[in-house]
Design a protein around this motif. Structure first.
Motif, PDB file in Angstrom:
ATOM      1  N   LEU A 356       0.891  -1.012   0.007  1.00 46.97           N
ATOM      2  CA  LEU A 356      -0.192  -0.113  -0.012  1.00 46.97           C
ATOM      3  C   LEU A 356       0.905   1.059   0.040  1.00 46.97           C
ATOM      4  N   VAL A 357       1.908   1.300   0.854  1.00 49.33           N
ATOM      5  CA  VAL A 357       2.638   2.313   0.824  1.00 49.33           C
ATOM      6  C   VAL A 357       3.316   2.732  -0.353  1.00 49.33           C
ATOM      7  N   ALA A 358       3.903   1.685  -0.903  1.00 51.59           N
ATOM      8  CA  ALA A 358       4.743   1.700  -2.411  1.00 51.59           C
ATOM      9  C   ALA A 358       3.624   2.173  -3.263  1.00 51.59           C
ATOM     10  N   MET A 359       2.703   1.696  -3.481  1.00 51.77           N
ATOM     11  CA  MET A 359       1.446   1.917  -4.392  1.00 51.77           C
ATOM     12  C   MET A 359       1.174   3.841  -4.256  1.00 51.77           C
ATOM     13  N   LEU A 360       1.013   4.121  -3.113  1.00 52.24           N
ATOM     14  CA  LEU A 360       0.614   5.417  -2.970  1.00 52.24           C
ATOM     15  C   LEU A 360       1.719   6.528  -3.364  1.00 52.24           C
ATOM     16  N   ALA A 361       3.076   5.726  -3.083  1.00 47.10           N
ATOM     17  CA  ALA A 361       3.962   6.615  -3.295  1.00 47.10           C
ATOM     18  C   ALA A 361       4.249   6.789  -4.747  1.00 47.10           C
ATOM     19  N   LYS A 362       4.062   5.724  -5.394  1.00 47.40           N
ATOM     20  CA  LYS A 362       4.345   5.777  -6.946  1.00 47.40           C
ATOM     21  C   LYS A 362       3.263   6.515  -7.661  1.00 47.40           C
ATOM     22  N   GLN A 363       1.985   6.575  -7.079  1.00 44.08           N
ATOM     23  CA  GLN A 363       1.079   7.293  -7.477  1.00 44.08           C
ATOM     24  C   GLN A 363       1.518   8.873  -7.507  1.00 44.08           C
ATOM     25  N   GLN A 364       2.304   9.310  -6.539  1.00 41.48           N
ATOM     26  CA  GLN A 364       2.622  10.521  -6.299  1.00 41.48           C
ATOM     27  C   GLN A 364       3.940  11.011  -6.764  1.00 41.48           C
ATOM     28  N   SER A 365       4.404  10.006  -7.539  1.00 43.27           N
ATOM     29  CA  SER A 365       5.864  10.040  -8.194  1.00 43.27           C
ATOM     30  C   SER A 365       7.027   9.933  -7.281  1.00 43.27           C
ATOM     31  N   ILE A 366       6.955   9.557  -6.057  1.00 44.34           N
ATOM     32  CA  ILE A 366       7.872   9.647  -4.877  1.00 44.34           C
ATOM     33  C   ILE A 366       8.730   8.354  -5.219  1.00 44.34           C
ATOM     34  N   PRO A 367      10.014   8.336  -5.443  1.00 40.64           N
ATOM     35  CA  PRO A 367      10.591   7.181  -5.519  1.00 40.64           C
ATOM     36  C   PRO A 367      10.774   6.146  -4.356  1.00 40.64           C
ATOM     37  N   VAL A 368      10.605   4.968  -4.691  1.00 41.67           N
ATOM     38  CA  VAL A 368      10.526   3.974  -3.791  1.00 41.67           C
ATOM     39  C   VAL A 368      11.432   3.177  -3.958  1.00 41.67           C
ATOM     40  N   ILE A 369      12.481   3.114  -2.783  1.00 45.73           N
ATOM     41  CA  ILE A 369      13.748   2.154  -2.716  1.00 45.73           C
ATOM     42  C   ILE A 369      13.448   1.298  -1.575  1.00 45.73           C
ATOM     43  N   VAL A 370      13.991   0.094  -2.143  1.00 46.10           N
ATOM     44  CA  VAL A 370      13.770  -1.268  -1.469  1.00 46.10           C
ATOM     45  C   VAL A 370      15.336  -1.605  -0.886  1.00 46.10           C
ATOM     46  N   CYS A 371      15.506  -1.640   0.184  1.00 40.31           N
ATOM     47  CA  CYS A 371      17.036  -2.189   0.653  1.00 40.31           C
ATOM     48  C   CYS A 371      16.960  -3.572   1.083  1.00 40.31           C
ATOM     49  N   CYS A 372      17.758  -4.376   0.122  1.00 40.52           N
ATOM     50  CA  CYS A 372      17.695  -5.818   0.287  1.00 40.52           C
ATOM     51  C   CYS A 372      19.109  -6.292  -0.005  1.00 40.52           C
ATOM     52  N   GLU A 373      19.516  -7.314   1.096  1.00 37.72           N
ATOM     53  CA  GLU A 373      20.668  -7.977   0.625  1.00 37.72           C
ATOM     54  C   GLU A 373      20.517  -8.968  -0.383  1.00 37.72           C
ATOM     55  N   THR A 374      21.419  -9.588  -1.084  1.00 38.50           N
ATOM     56  CA  THR A 374      21.193 -10.338  -2.177  1.00 38.50           C
ATOM     57  C   THR A 374      21.137 -11.871  -1.684  1.00 38.50           C
ATOM     58  N   TYR A 375      21.225 -12.152  -0.550  1.00 36.71           N
ATOM     59  CA  TYR A 375      20.876 -13.536   0.135  1.00 36.71           C
ATOM     60  C   TYR A 375      19.425 -13.733   0.287  1.00 36.71           C
ATOM     61  N   LYS A 376      18.631 -12.612   0.166  1.00 40.27           N
ATOM     62  CA  LYS A 376      17.353 -12.688   0.251  1.00 40.27           C
ATOM     63  C   LYS A 376      16.572 -13.232  -1.159  1.00 40.27           C
ATOM     64  N   PHE A 377      17.337 -13.224  -2.089  1.00 44.04           N
ATOM     65  CA  PHE A 377      16.944 -13.482  -3.458  1.00 44.04           C
ATOM     66  C   PHE A 377      16.414 -14.841  -3.387  1.00 44.04           C
ATOM     67  N   SER A 378      14.962 -14.955  -4.169  1.00 44.40           N
ATOM     68  CA  SER A 378      14.364 -16.416  -3.949  1.00 44.40           C
ATOM     69  C   SER A 378      14.094 -16.619  -5.548  1.00 44.40           C
ATOM     70  N   GLU A 379      14.526 -17.746  -5.878  1.00 37.88           N
ATOM     71  CA  GLU A 379      14.151 -18.322  -7.654  1.00 37.88           C
ATOM     72  C   GLU A 379      12.572 -18.244  -7.492  1.00 37.88           C
ATOM     73  N   GLY A 380      12.311 -18.225  -8.734  1.00 37.09           N
ATOM     74  CA  GLY A 380      10.659 -18.359  -8.847  1.00 37.09           C
ATOM     75  C   GLY A 380       9.832 -16.937  -8.683  1.00 37.09           C
ATOM     76  N   VAL A 381       8.782 -17.434  -9.214  1.00 34.89           N
ATOM     77  CA  VAL A 381       7.902 -16.019  -9.144  1.00 34.89           C
ATOM     78  C   VAL A 381       6.627 -15.927  -8.401  1.00 34.89           C
ATOM     79  N   GLN A 382       6.539 -15.321  -7.545  1.00 35.07           N
ATOM     80  CA  GLN A 382       5.335 -15.248  -6.800  1.00 35.07           C
ATOM     81  C   GLN A 382       4.241 -14.117  -7.530  1.00 35.07           C
TER      82      GLN A 382
END
Lengths: 459, 382
Positions: A356-382
């Motif tokens: 919800l936060v990302a959706m509203l921010a994108k609608q207002q053209s506010i950059p949404v930055i996700v901070c994530c280490e690479t070991y959190k990468f998961s194969e496959g698509v949800q």
């Protein structure tokens, strides 16, 4: 079926035990078990609903899969209970069986109506009580499982580090049985420990990736190495993993993201991410002037912890609950969120509410930055938040309701026709995200699938 | 001024209502509207006025005080509109008194064009140009304004008609829920999953009425920090509707399974947008992303001729912050922490698909026409 057998065996006054005793003679084992589950659920429901929602939930969950068979059951159980009262000498027991019968019938009526709703959400991981440990579980693992199921340790990074640290102790205490090699037997030793942790709370992607890496290291251990050296090497590898994939990665992310924060920025963040906390504290200690808006929500209300940490560091903060987001979103210059895991199509699986936060921010053209280490990468698509999710336990586990609200106006337990769901995670689609900051660089969401290539190995 | 002095007793009832509104002791828009109508009825019945302008001025004064307490003077405007209509029917001659005619004289505007096409309850004032025809009310001939000998005659002759008009407004308010829920079963189908937030009595009546004919599921979002969703969930489930209660954080997560979003409104603005309880913006935005239709149930008394130009996101009213961050977190409050707890969200007209009112279903693009019919132009600024 024919009238109940007229055996002289009359069990002593156990009002609830009478119908099952009679029934056991007639019905098959599975039907017996179902009837008992139903009666247990009825008893739990009759007990002013408050104390134990677990047996109710379990029975409700069990009723969901076989709705058709359970429909046939109460009728049979009811008919048999009907013939029971004339035989019982004690009046209260007769009344009780009638109550049980009517309550069972009522529950049976509810089941088909609720069955549809239950089925839609029934695949969510319902919180289960930590059952008795099967086999030899190390006390450290027992303690960790309890901490997980009571939500004392939360957050993808924290859980992974705690798991790996616990495994270090387990490995140190492990002794290879004779005629076995460490590289082959250690895994079978660790498997029940892992299942015990999973039973407490579904495994996080971080834990899964770390354990997979650990298994790889164990099976690659040199057979000729003496046991103590092998164990030391494994513990060293675990330490390296934590240091490289989590600690150092966090430092790199902290620097990269910190460079994006300018003086006068208003940074909006949701709930509590350990990485975002480090980023904000790091940027503040470098002397940048910015303020933070912390958005928080039930069921976990983790944002309060982040708020206290930031306030202690003398960062100017605002705090509000998720529904109020619409009123402040225009003031934010950047949105920083953490993640539980990221998928190869760029979608981010994180705390419920992030989408919800990302959706509203994108609608207002506010950059949404996700901070994530690479070991959190998961194969496959949800594809959406339904395919995989976890439910928080009912009631006020996190003390998340305001004290100003009288408790009897709140609904904390299930009742007929009313079920409470507290999903803990949701999926943010890649279209709502501007960039993902990892230790290998700042990546746009559609290129997330190339992270394994960037790291030079298969994750 | 003579009219004011004589209404000192009715001023007391106005004071009581004003203080109740200020302290938020009147819960719910419909309750506020009902109380307002009753107070105005008292004011009108006790008022002494010699011409229509004095009466209008008096009501405007009362209305201004009420609007200061709680910014929604819709009922006042509606009553003024009805009074003017009754007056027009009763007098039927003087061209200056008919607002519709005066404004259409030589002023070309699409608003007037719209008005010309609207069927009025009474024969339109334009007919009066044709001369004195026989009218429905027998007293029309005998009405005299500003009669120096008998200042009360005008008032006395007009009052019964006005009281009837006000009674109409009252009746409309009292049957709001029934009228909104009239066609509920046509809007909801079997096995649908409906999402709603907060506790709107209009939506509750709507859903319960549909439940008589259809079996469906409702998901209620808690709506912190008031947690009014809990009450709504309890009420719906006790009416036999299969209900799920979820926290607001999961609105996006479950939206992919939801068929319709049904919300209540606090006020419907002239451009078709609305003010609604905080959290409505989240629900409508998520619905838009998933292409889920958004239905708003509201009584017609919630229509407001105002626009929302300067507050993009409707933080026009704030509630107690202790339900967001309690006083037990005192050490946080001491530092530089700002706690925000706005009451309402502003939802744009593009995010709503239909407004279901007691007067029928309307898309947001035709709300301006409804406002033209219900209120008079001069009353937009009380």
């Amino acid at each position: 079926m024919a009238p109940p057998p007229s055996l002289p065996v009359q069990p002593p006054n156990g009002p609830e035990s009478r119908p099952p005793v009679k029934a056991q003679k007639e019905m098959s084992k599975a039907e017996r078990r179902e009837l008992q589950e139903k009666q247990r659920a009825v008893k739990a429901a009759a007990k002013a609903g408050g104390s134990s929602s677990q047996p109710n939930q379990k029975a409700a969950a069990k009723q969901a899969p076989p709705p058709l068979t359970s429909n046939a059951m109460p009728k049979k159980g009811g008919k048999l209970a009907d013939t029971a009262p004339p035989r019982t000498p004690a009046a209260p027991s007769g009344r009780n069986t009638r109550d049980v019968k009517s309550a069972t019938a009522a529950l049976a009526e509810n089941v088909p109506m609720n069955a549809r709703g239950l089925r839609i959400f029934s695949h969510f991981g319902l919180p289960k009580p930590v059952s008795l440990a099967k086999g030899d579980i190390h006390p450290v693992i027992l303690r960790l499982a309890l901490q997980f199921s009571n939500f004392k340790i939360t957050g993808a990074n924290a859980r992974c580090i705690a798991t790996l640290t616990a495994f270090k102790t387990v490995i140190q205490d492990y002794i290879t049985p004779p005629n076995n090699t460490l590289s082959r037997h250690l895994m079978t030793h660790l498997s029940p420990q892992i299942s015990h942790l999973v039973a407490a709370r579904p495994m996080s992607v971080t834990m899964g990736n770390a354990i997979r890496q650990l298994k790889l290291e164990i099976s690659g251990t040199d057979i000729d190495l003496p046991e103590q050296d092998a164990k030391k090497a494994l513990c060293q590898k675990i330490d390296n993993y934590i240091r490289d994939r989590i600690m150092v990665a966090d430092q790199v992310i902290e620097e990269t993201t910190g460079n994006k924060i300018k003086d006068g920025d208003v940074i909006l963040t949701y709930a509590r991410s350990s990485v975002v906390e480090k980023v904000l504290l790091g940027a503040h200690s470098e002397g940048r002037q910015f303020s933070v808006i912390v958005v928080d929500s039930r069921p976990m209300l983790e944002g309060k912890r982040l708020l206290s940490v930031l306030a202690e560091a003398d960062i100017h903060c605002s705090y509000l609950l998720l529904p109020a987001l619409g009123s402040v979103i225009t003031e934010a210059s950047m949105v920083l969120v953490g993640a539980h895991s990221i998928h190869s199509n760029g979608s981010v699986y994180s705390r419920a509410g992030t989408a919800l936060v990302a959706m509203l921010a994108k609608q207002q053209s506010i950059p949404v930055i996700v901070c994530c280490e690479t070991y959190k990468f998961s194969e496959g698509v949800q594809l959406d938040s339904f395919t995989k999710n976890e439910l928080a336990p009912l009631g006020d586990t996190f003390a998340s309701f305001p004290l100003t609200k009288p408790r009897d106006t709140l609904t904390l337990v299930n009742s007929p026709n009313l079920e409470i769901l507290n999903p803990l995670y949701d999926l943010t689609p890649p279209t709502s995200i501007s960039a993902v900051v990892t230790e290998v660089g700042v990546i746009p969401p559609n290129s997330i699938g190339s992270i394994p290539l960037a790291l030079g190995r298969l994750l | 001024m003579a009219p004011e002095a004589s209404t000192s007793t009715s001023h007391r009832s106005v004071d009581v209502l004003v203080s109740k509104l200020r302290r938020r002791q009147v819960v719910g828009s419909r309750e506020a509207a009902l109380e307002t109508v009753k107070v105005l009825r008292q004011v009108v019945s006790r008022a002494k006025f010699s011409n229509i302008d004095q009466l209008v001025g008096l009501i405007r004064l009362v209305g201004r005080r009420l609007v200061e307490a709680q910014p929604k003077g819709n009922t006042v405007r509606k009553i003024l509109h009805h009074i003017r209509e009754e007056y027009n029917t009763a007098t039927k001659g003087t061209a200056s008194s008919s607002s519709a005619v005066s404004s259409s004289k030589g002023v070309f505007s699409i608003a007037n064009f719209v008005l010309q096409g609207q069927p009025r309850k009474q024969p339109v004032a334009q007919k009066s140009e044709a001369g004195r025809t026989t009218t429905t009310t027998s007293m029309s001939m005998s009405v005299r304004e500003n009669d120096p000998h008998d200042p009360d005659s005008f008032a006395k002759s007009l009052k019964p008609v006005l009281m009837e008009a006000i009674q109409d407004v009252l009746d409309e308010l009292e049957t709001v829920y029934d009228n909104v829920s009239k066609n509920a079963k046509d809007h909801i189908h079997s096995d649908e999953i409906i999402l709603t937030i907060g506790h709107s009595k209009t939506v509750e009546a709507f859903l319960k009425s549909a439940a008589h004919y259809r079996s469906y599921t409702v998901i209620v979002a808690e709506t912190s920090p008031s947690y009014s969703g809990h009450e709504m969930a309890r009420s719906l489930s006790s009416a036999g509707i299969s209900t799920f209660l979820v926290p607001d954080s999961s609105i996006y997560a479950i939206m992919s399974r939801v068929n319709k979003v049904i919300l209540g409104a606090h006020a419907i603005l002239a451009n078709g947008g609305m003010f609604a309880i905080t959290g409505s913006l989240l629900a409508t935005s998520a619905a838009r992303v998933h292409s889920v239709p958004v239905v708003v149930c509201a009584g017609q008394f919630k229509l407001t001729p105002l626009w929302n130009l300067y507050h993009e996101f409707g933080a026009l009213d704030f509630a107690d912050p202790s339900s967001v961050l309690g006083f037990e977190e005192g050490r946080l409050v001491g530092k530089e922490v700002e706690v925000v707890n706005p009451y309402y969200d502003y939802v744009e007209p593009e995010q709503v698909d239909v407004f279901i009112t007691n007067d029928g279903d309307h898309p947001p693009s035709s709300v301006y026409r409804l406002i033209k019919e219900t209120y008079d132009d001069e009353d937009h600024e009380l």
